[in-house]
Design an enzyme around this catalytic site. Structure first.
Site, mmCIF file in Angstrom:
data_model
loop_
_atom_site.group_PDB
_atom_site.id
_atom_site.type_symbol
_atom_site.label_atom_id
_atom_site.label_comp_id
_atom_site.label_asym_id
_atom_site.label_seq_id
_atom_site.Cartn_x
_atom_site.Cartn_y
_atom_site.Cartn_z
ATOM 1 N N ASP A 1 0.851 -1.190 0.000
ATOM 2 C CA ASP A 1 0.000 0.000 0.000
ATOM 3 C C ASP A 1 0.892 1.247 0.000
ATOM 4 O O ASP A 1 1.878 1.328 0.745
ATOM 5 C CB ASP A 1 -0.898 0.011 1.231
ATOM 6 N N ASN B 1 -2.312 12.886 -3.604
ATOM 7 C CA ASN B 1 -3.199 13.341 -4.679
ATOM 8 C C ASN B 1 -3.688 14.758 -4.401
ATOM 9 O O ASN B 1 -3.753 15.597 -5.306
ATOM 10 C CB ASN B 1 -4.393 12.404 -4.818
ATOM 11 N N HIS C 1 -4.138 14.748 -9.409
ATOM 12 C CA HIS C 1 -4.328 13.373 -9.877
ATOM 13 C C HIS C 1 -3.328 12.943 -10.937
ATOM 14 O O HIS C 1 -2.875 11.779 -10.920
ATOM 15 C CB HIS C 1 -5.760 13.183 -10.380
ATOM 16 N N ASP D 1 -1.202 9.602 -10.649
ATOM 17 C CA ASP D 1 -1.112 8.493 -11.617
ATOM 18 C C ASP D 1 0.337 8.153 -11.915
ATOM 19 O O ASP D 1 0.711 6.968 -11.998
ATOM 20 C CB ASP D 1 -1.828 8.864 -12.913
ATOM 21 N N GLU E 1 -4.520 2.400 -4.610
ATOM 22 C CA GLU E 1 -3.088 2.498 -4.348
ATOM 23 C C GLU E 1 -2.515 1.212 -3.768
ATOM 24 O O GLU E 1 -1.388 1.204 -3.268
ATOM 25 C CB GLU E 1 -2.795 3.653 -3.390
#
Length: 639
Positions: free
Chosen positions: A493, A501, A506, A510, A537
């Site tokens: 994780d 974010n 975003h 990514d 994630e």
């Protein structure tokens, strides 16, 4: 002694005359009912037996010698019970009428002859009497005649045996044999004559015989019926002038007279005649002159066949061939006909055009092996196997067993070859140009592979997705449970990803996930291992045949590679992007494994790592505090 021989030879003559008379009578009786012929046969031979008795010689008072038993036995053998009774009664009654010393012996001889003949008759029931049966009957009658002579006083002496018994026995044997032989021969001749007559009368063709003047002497039923007569005999004496028009009759008469004059046969002359219903019909006629034993022409025999149906079939066949030739010329597929041994028998132009480099050798009469050699020499077909002999043998086997093959040509075209054996020891090869279909197939396959890739791979990180992860983990759980080998799972994780974010946006998030995925790929490089995006994630790594120590080492490697990327993360106390990793394993020999259990244990370890301050593996060891090259203490597998 001479008197006895003369008398018995006279008996033999009477027997022969009686049999001869029966043969002629039977011929005139023709096809009349069998019972009538049997009665006449038995009665005639009974009268003949009495006639022999009239020529008998009296050796002693009341003792007569003749050949009556031969005719009685013959009647029983060939005519059965009815003929036996009818032939037995006249001589038996006459002998009893004569009376005397030999009446009993003579009656017994007659009865015994009839019984022996009946025995032979029932033996041959349903079959023609054979000559060997006649010989046996002759021996039986002669033997019983000899036995009956022994019952008469004074006849059993040596002198009487030489003067009486021997002539009687010999001529009894001869009389029976001659009578039976002539009847067998006459029956065989009559049977053969009946077969020939029946064949002539019942043949479906028009059969007829004419004399020297072209008058009908004999015709069969077909000829008579066709010309409007009820019986074939009604046409006897008529000519073609009586049954057809004058012009055609003159032509037939002239041709027949020429055939007889020059002794030439007329063979398969075809003509069209309009029948009584106004329909045109075709006939084929053959005639030959008949020549007697003296070498003279005595007439002409002919056979005419109705070939209207044959003509129609031939016309239909020609039309079908023309249609087939047109269709095969214009069709888009190539067609070739091979003999099962490899000889090319037929091909259309399309077949030849589909093979431009070997067009010259693809012609009737060529062998398939030579054609394949030309294909190899010109490089007309791509992808030929290294074993060219096996390739050639497989093509020959296809002519016998059939087959379907797709080949790629030198110019990029794709051809489909379908081989189908036939019942006539040949094989049809149909060649279709499937280049367009093949292109569509390849495009469809590429699209299918892309769709399959999209369904199995995460589009953002290019890692296998959750669906692929579940499938692989389930498969490895089952496999390692059977084999008892170790299996490990990493649950990963990204620490404080939501804050990342929010802080960087975003697109940056990514890119962060793609970096994590790249680090996982670099650390997990065995073909059997699977690094996948679990969701959001979260990531996961399936490590088959890997114990907890090995899994722990890979987890540290992933964490270190991500630290080396040094992605800034201002919202994290670490100052850069880090991951927390949970490790769970099944040890070697451990069974009853489930995916749910393994994932649950890995999640618990992951939560422990996060609770320990993140950037941890199982919450026990901080990656920065471990030198990757230093040996690590073994971690005990937790069951």
């Amino acid at each position: 002694m001479d008197l006895i021989w003369h008398s018995l030879i006279g008996n033999l003559a009477v027997s022969a005359l009686t049999i001869s008379l029966w043969v002629h009578v039977k011929r005139h009786l023709g096809d009349r009912l069998l019972p009538i012929k049997t009665v006449i046969f038995g009665g005639l031979l009974g009268i003949g037996a009495v006639a022999t008795m009239l020529l008998s010689i009296e050796i002693r008072p009341g003792v007569y010698f003749d050949l009556r038993s031969s005719l009685v036995g013959t009647a029983a053998l060939f005519g059965g019970p009815t003929a036996a009774v009818l032939s037995l009664l006249p001589p038996l009654l006459f002998r009893l009428y004569l009376g005397g010393q030999g009446a009993l012996a003579g009656s017994m001889a007659l009865a015994a002859s009839a019984l022996m003949g009946l025995a032979g008759h029932f033996w041959f029931r349903g079959k023609a009497v054979r000559l060997w049966g006649v010989v046996l009957l002759s021996c039986g009658i002669a033997g019983f005649t000899l036995l009956s002579l022994q019952l008469i006083p004074d006849i059993a002496s040596q002198s009487a045996w030489q003067t009486v018994a021997m002539p009687v026995c010999l001529l009894s044997f001869a009389a029976t044999l001659v009578a039976g032989y002539f009847i067998v021969a006459a029956s065989k001749e009559a049977s053969e004559r009946e077969i020939i007559t029946t064949a002539f009368v019942q043949t479906p063709d028009f059969a007829y015989v004419k004399n020297r003047k072209s008058q009908f002497v004999a015709v069969n039923t077909t000829t008579a019926t066709f010309n409007g007569f009820d019986e074939p005999g009604e046409m006897v004496g008529l000519t073609d002038f009586d049954i057809t028009d004058a012009e055609r009759a003159r032509q037939l008469y002239a041709a027949e007279q020429d055939s007889m004059e020059n002794r030439r046969s007329i063979t398969d002359v075809e003509e069209m005649v309009t029948d009584a219903n106004g329909e045109d019909r075709w006939y084929s006629t053959s005639k030959t002159a008949l020549i007697s034993h003296e070498g003279e022409v005595i007439g002409i025999a002919g056979v005419t066949r109705d070939i209207t149906r044959d003509k129609q079939i031939a016309a239909d066949l020609r039309e079908s061939r023309n249609r087939l030739s047109y269709v095969m010329t214009e069709m888009a597929d190539g067609i070739a006909l091979f003999h099962k041994e490899g000889t090319l028998m037929f091909l259309n132009d399309r077949y030849r055009d589909l093979f431009p480099l070997t067009k010259a050798v693809r012609r009737p009469g060529m062998d398939l092996r030579d054609i394949l050699q030309a294909v190899q020499d010109t490089g007309e077909q791509l992808g030929l196997p290294d074993d060219r002999r096996a390739w050639s043998d497989a093509a020959m086997d296809a002519l016998k067993d059939g087959g379907n093959e797709q080949i790629q040509m030198f110019d990029g075209r794709w051809l489909n070859l379908r081989t189908r054996p036939t019942l006539e020891e040949t094989a049809i090869v149909i060649v279709s140009d499937i280049s367009d279909a093949k292109g569509m197939e390849l495009d469809l396959r590429s699209t299918t592979e892309k769709l399959q890739h999209l369904s199995e791979v995460d589009a953002l990180t290019d890692l296998p997705n959750r669906r692929t992860f579940d499938s692989v983990l389930s498969r490895e759980i089952a496999r390692t449970d059977r084999s008892g080998t170790p299996l490990s799972l990493l649950m990963i994780d990204v620490d404080k990803f939501k804050a990342y974010n929010d802080a960087y946006g975003h697109p940056a998030g990514d890119e962060c996930l793609r970096t994590v995925g790249r680090c996982m790929k670099e650390a997990v490089n065995r073909p059997m291992d699977l690094a996948a995006r679990y969701g959001g994630e979260e990531f996961a790594v399936v490590l088959p045949d890997t114990d907890e120590d090995g899994a722990y080492h890979i987890a540290l490697t992933i964490a270190k590679r991500l630290r080396d990327e040094n992605l800034p993360h201002g919202a994290s106390e670490k100052g850069r992007v880090t991951v927390s990793i949970g490790v769970a394993s099944y040890c070697e020999g451990q069974h009853q494994r489930t995916a749910i259990d393994l994932i649950s244990r890995a999640d618990q370890a992951l939560y422990g790592a996060k609770a320990a301050g993140r950037d941890q593996v199982n919450g026990r060891i901080h990656p920065e505090a471990v030198e990757m090259a230093r040996p690590k203490p073994p971690v005990r597998c937790r069951l």
